[in-house]
Design a protein around this motif. Structure first.
Motif, short mmCIF file in Angstrom:
data_model
loop_
_atom_site.label_atom_id
_atom_site.label_comp_id
_atom_site.label_asym_id
_atom_site.label_seq_id
_atom_site.Cartn_x
_atom_site.Cartn_y
_atom_site.Cartn_z
N MET A 19 0.83 -1.21 0.00
CA MET A 19 0.00 0.00 0.00
C MET A 19 0.86 1.26 0.00
O MET A 19 0.58 2.22 -0.72
CB MET A 19 -0.93 -0.02 1.22
CG MET A 19 -2.03 -1.07 1.14
SD MET A 19 -2.95 -1.23 2.68
CE MET A 19 -3.70 0.41 2.77
N LEU A 20 1.94 1.23 0.80
CA LEU A 20 2.84 2.39 0.82
C LEU A 20 3.56 2.54 -0.52
O LEU A 20 3.78 3.65 -1.00
CB LEU A 20 3.85 2.24 1.95
CG LEU A 20 3.29 2.46 3.35
CD1 LEU A 20 4.35 2.14 4.40
CD2 LEU A 20 2.83 3.90 3.52
N TYR A 21 3.93 1.41 -1.12
CA TYR A 21 4.54 1.45 -2.44
C TYR A 21 3.58 2.10 -3.43
O TYR A 21 3.97 2.97 -4.24
CB TYR A 21 4.89 0.03 -2.89
CG TYR A 21 5.46 -0.07 -4.28
CD1 TYR A 21 6.84 -0.08 -4.48
CD2 TYR A 21 4.64 -0.14 -5.41
CE1 TYR A 21 7.38 -0.17 -5.76
CE2 TYR A 21 5.17 -0.21 -6.68
CZ TYR A 21 6.53 -0.23 -6.85
OH TYR A 21 7.06 -0.31 -8.11
N ALA A 22 2.29 1.69 -3.37
CA ALA A 22 1.29 2.25 -4.27
C ALA A 22 1.12 3.75 -4.03
O ALA A 22 1.02 4.54 -4.98
CB ALA A 22 -0.04 1.53 -4.09
N THR A 23 1.08 4.14 -2.77
CA THR A 23 0.92 5.57 -2.45
C THR A 23 2.11 6.38 -2.94
O THR A 23 1.95 7.45 -3.54
CB THR A 23 0.75 5.75 -0.94
OG1 THR A 23 -0.38 5.01 -0.50
CG2 THR A 23 0.57 7.21 -0.59
N LYS A 24 3.30 5.84 -2.71
CA LYS A 24 4.50 6.55 -3.15
C LYS A 24 4.56 6.61 -4.67
O LYS A 24 5.00 7.62 -5.25
CB LYS A 24 5.74 5.88 -2.59
CG LYS A 24 5.89 6.03 -1.09
CD LYS A 24 7.14 5.32 -0.59
CE LYS A 24 7.29 5.50 0.93
NZ LYS A 24 8.49 4.81 1.45
N ALA A 25 4.13 5.53 -5.33
CA ALA A 25 4.12 5.54 -6.80
C ALA A 25 3.16 6.59 -7.32
O ALA A 25 3.45 7.32 -8.28
CB ALA A 25 3.74 4.16 -7.32
#
Length: 449
Positions: free
Chosen positions: A205-211
């Protein structure tokens, strides 16, 4: 609501959840740049983790040194020795990580070192979860390490999931190896597995948010770059059609622009007979000749520090002393006029065309200003401009004609012809002199067929 509608709703919900985990569909250079940013940030955070672990385990090893293992029960003694080994392993791993990061300079190498330490940290915490059963601190440490890794350390999704998988495998081994009761081990395995899955989901989820954030920043940066490029192109056009000092004032929002120049030297040049020649030439060749001539004229103006004002057809207008008048303005303008004659002669010879130039130079008062709103035009007008224009008209092809008033400041630097009184339109009789350097050029023009 029908069963089909319910299934479609659940399917849309599932797709939305998966899209949230996948994040922004970055492609190409954006994807590579995003992973570089992730690696750099995660490397710095893992460096901080390494310092923290090094400091903690220096203290823990100091405590282990003073422990009396002989007074412990056999079970506690086994666990204490395992803990000692884990403390030594962490001390060595964190110290080695800091040393390697200090020596490594390449970004890829530093990211690999940081990822290796992340994997070791998760595996170490998994083993510790089974070893430290005295107060149950092992499970707590495993949860803290996993949660910190999920929240603060983000590499690519695949490698990050692999690191968590290795940590879970170490957790399973630690629980099965050290827990005496299978029922308790099973319970811990369920909890640990669920927690690891939760950490992986957090990480994704954090990866998605950062992306998504990176994609938005990249889009904004591209738009900003496009705006800057458009602004630069606009300024380039502005500075190409207007004198730099005028373009700079317009860029700053100064307006209206209307300046009086009390002592300016004006150069007016015109190709003699070019209208008749253009009627006989193909349009492409005519434009090509004019472009070649005026490009060379622009270079000559820069060399002699004259300011190009405008071109009208085959006529060329320039000035010197617009910002501040100097005693050398007249000599520089005449030198520029002679250089223009040489440039036209060279083109005439090379192209075998009957090209000639008339040049008139005068000095006096002129007014400069910007006209128009959509298509800006900088122009000068006044007595000096009118006189230079009339001198150009009165000059013979190949001549540079100046007023007697201007010639007084040229006697020491130029060879001038005798005074000739010429009837200038709108001016009446005016005493003029020809710069002799142009007479030789005029004779050469006659030889061009």
């Amino acid at each position: 609501m029908s069963v089909r509608t319910s299934l479609a709703a659940w399917r849309r919900l599932g797709h939305a959840a998966l899209a949230g985990l996948r994040g922004e569909p970055l492609q190409g250079e954006d994807r590579r740049a995003f992973h570089v940013e992730l690696a750099i940030g995660s490397t710095e955070r893992m460096k901080g983790f390494a310092w923290l672990m090094l400091a903690l385990h220096v203290a823990l090893l100091a405590r282990d040194v003073v422990l009396d293992f002989s007074r412990m029960p056999e079970t506690e003694r086994v666990w204490a020795r395992w803990l000692l080994g884990l403390h030594v392993a962490m001390l060595l791993a964190s110290g080695s990580t800091l040393l390697l990061l200090w020596r490594a300079r390449e970004r890829v190498a530093r990211a690999r070192i940081a990822f290796a330490f992340l994997t070791f940290l998760l595996v170490w915490a998994g083993v510790l979860s089974g070893v430290d059963q005295l107060i149950g601190a092992g499970i707590t440490v495993y949860w803290l390490v996993g949660l910190c890794a999920a929240l603060f350390v983000t590499f690519k999704r695949g490698p990050t999931a692999q690191a968590f998988a290795m940590g879970l495998a170490a957790f399973v081994v630690g629980q099965l190896w050290f827990l005496p009761r299978p029922a308790l081990a099973f319970s811990q395995l369920v909890n640990g597995g669920a927690f690891t899955l939760t950490c992986v989901l957090f990480s994704r989820m954090l990866y998605a948010t950062k992306a998504r954030d990176f994609g938005q920043r990249a889009t904004i940066a591209r738009q900003h770059a496009q705006l800057e490029a458009e602004r630069a192109r606009t300024e380039e056009v502005l500075f190409s059609v207007l004198p730099p000092r005028i373009a700079e004032r317009l860029r700053r929002g100064v307006g209206p622009i209307a300046d009086t120049h009390p002592d300016v030297t004006i150069l007016f040049a015109d190709l003699a007979g070019f209208t008749h020649l253009a009627a006989e030439l193909p349009a492409a060749e005519m434009v090509e000749i004019l472009n070649e001539l005026f490009s060379r004229f622009d270079e000559i103006m820069r060399e002699h520090r004259l300011e190009k004002i405008k071109t009208v057809g085959d006529a060329y207008l320039a000035a010197r002393g617009m910002e501040q008048a100097h005693l050398s303005d007249a000599a520089a303008a005449v030198d520029a006029g002679l250089a223009l004659q040489r440039a036209v002669l060279a083109v005439a010879r090379r192209r075998q065309r009957a090209l000639s130039l008339r040049v008139g130079i005068a000095r006096g008062v002129a007014i400069g200003g910007v006209l128009g709103h959509e298509r800006l035009l900088y122009d000068v007008w006044g007595d000096a401009v009118n006189t230079a224009s009339r001198l150009e008209t009165a000059a013979a092809p190949g001549e540079v004609l100046v007023t007697e008033e201007l010639a007084a400041s040229l006697s020491a630097s130029h060879d001038l012809g005798p005074i000739q009184v010429r009837e200038l339109k709108g001016k009446g009789p005016v005493a003029t002199r020809v710069v002799r350097g142009a007479r030789a050029a005029r004779a050469l023009y006659a030889k061009v067929p």
